[in-house]
Design an enzyme around this catalytic site. Structure first.
Site, mmCIF file in Angstrom:
data_model
loop_
_atom_site.group_PDB
_atom_site.id
_atom_site.type_symbol
_atom_site.label_atom_id
_atom_site.label_comp_id
_atom_site.label_asym_id
_atom_site.label_seq_id
_atom_site.Cartn_x
_atom_site.Cartn_y
_atom_site.Cartn_z
ATOM 1 N N SER A 1 64.014 -30.182 -17.246
ATOM 2 C CA SER A 1 63.239 -31.407 -17.458
ATOM 3 C C SER A 1 64.035 -32.543 -16.834
ATOM 4 O O SER A 1 65.253 -32.409 -16.604
ATOM 5 C CB SER A 1 63.050 -31.651 -18.960
ATOM 6 O OG SER A 1 62.630 -32.972 -19.221
ATOM 7 N N TYR B 1 66.688 -32.780 -27.869
ATOM 8 C CA TYR B 1 66.012 -32.185 -26.702
ATOM 9 C C TYR B 1 66.813 -32.455 -25.431
ATOM 10 O O TYR B 1 67.030 -31.545 -24.617
ATOM 11 C CB TYR B 1 64.606 -32.761 -26.593
ATOM 12 C CG TYR B 1 63.793 -32.244 -25.428
ATOM 13 C CD1 TYR B 1 63.262 -30.961 -25.446
ATOM 14 C CD2 TYR B 1 63.539 -33.051 -24.329
ATOM 15 C CE1 TYR B 1 62.501 -30.483 -24.384
ATOM 16 C CE2 TYR B 1 62.786 -32.589 -23.259
ATOM 17 C CZ TYR B 1 62.267 -31.302 -23.289
ATOM 18 O OH TYR B 1 61.524 -30.842 -22.230
#
Length: 278
Positions: free
Chosen positions: A162, A175
């Site tokens: 990501s 995250y």
């Protein structure tokens, strides 16, 4: 002589293509994983899609088979229920995939989970969940696939990270930490196997039109009172192109990294984010 030349040329073409390779795609039941599975199948790759939800996997499997039939091409695809955060589930899932389609040549570590919370309200349970699914899952699956790749002298491991592996975002510390860990794992393993015919790379999408983003939009709406359109605009604003990335755009980059001709790409983190990260 002409027949021998033709056979040699066909052999060379086979070596330069992905036809007959076996790819395992975690989180393959929807979004980016499903788009990657579809792209690989079109290249003649045998594909195993995995996920935790049997119903979703079966729907994706039916969709892929129907698309192949409509296009008039043969597609070898199967679905395996597997939890990437559980070592025994991963072992059993890979065993099932190998029993049906042979060793794994291409591993796409796509399964992931996102959750948000202010740092001071981030529980240990939430922290461990983000690490288990996003980082430990890549570790467990890569361990299962790597030995056969090294033995055959060819393999591709691609981790779907990501932009959160490349920068920080507020309220998703766990995250971001997990995705930064994925990138560290990618780079370390890439160096370790660099002379063994195996490459390890990461793709780093920005906000992408997936279930995770839909959940983020719902959270913004619930917590701020903004409309869905306003929430979507807020997420897209990080991208200089002012839009969400599409799963197919990620799949196209993954497909390129899988190609035999991409052997020089190793240990890379490729941002797919319209210029958000440069």
């Amino acid at each position: 002589m002409m027949q021998n030349d033709t056979q040699m040329r066909m052999s060379e073409l086979a070596e330069q293509s992905l036809i007959g390779k076996h790819a395992l795609v975690t989180g393959g039941g929807s979004g980016i994983g499903l788009a990657i599975a579809r792209a690989l199948l079109k290249q003649g790759v045998k594909v195993t899609i995995t996920g935790r939800t049997e119903g979703r996997l079966n729907e994706a499997l039916q969709q892929l088979e129907n698309e192949a039939a409509t296009a008039g091409v043969g597609a070898t695809v199967m679905a395996v229920v597997m939890d990437v955060s559980d070592a025994e589930s991963v072992r059993q899932g890979f065993a099932q995939a190998r029993a049906n389609m042979g060793e794994i040549d291409i591993l796409i570590n796509n399964a992931g989970q996102a959750g948000s919370a202010p740092f001071l309200k981030t529980s240990v349970e939430h922290w461990q969940q983000m690490l288990s699914v996003n980082l430990t899952g890549c570790f467990l699956c890569s361990q299962e696939a790597l030995s056969a790749m090294i033995k055959s002298g060819w393999g591709r491991i691609i981790n779907v990270a990501s932009t959160a592996a490349l920068k920080g975002y507020a309220y998703v510390a766990a995250y971001c930490a997990a995705k930064h860990g994925v990138l560290g794992l990618t780079r370390a393993l890439a160096v370790e196997v660099a002379q063994k015919g195996v490459t390890v790379n990461a793709v780093c999408p920005g906000f992408t039109e997936t279930d995770i983003v839909q959940e983020a939009i719902r959270n913004i709406v619930e917590k701020t009172g903004r409309s869905e359109a306003e929430a979507r605009t807020e997420l897209a604003s990080a991208n200089p192109q002012k839009r969400l990335i599409q799963p197919q755009e990620v799949a196209d980059t993954v497909l390129w990294l899988c190609q035999p001709s991409s052997a020089a790409q190793n240990g890379q983190a490729i941002a797919i984010a319209g210029g958000e990260v440069m």
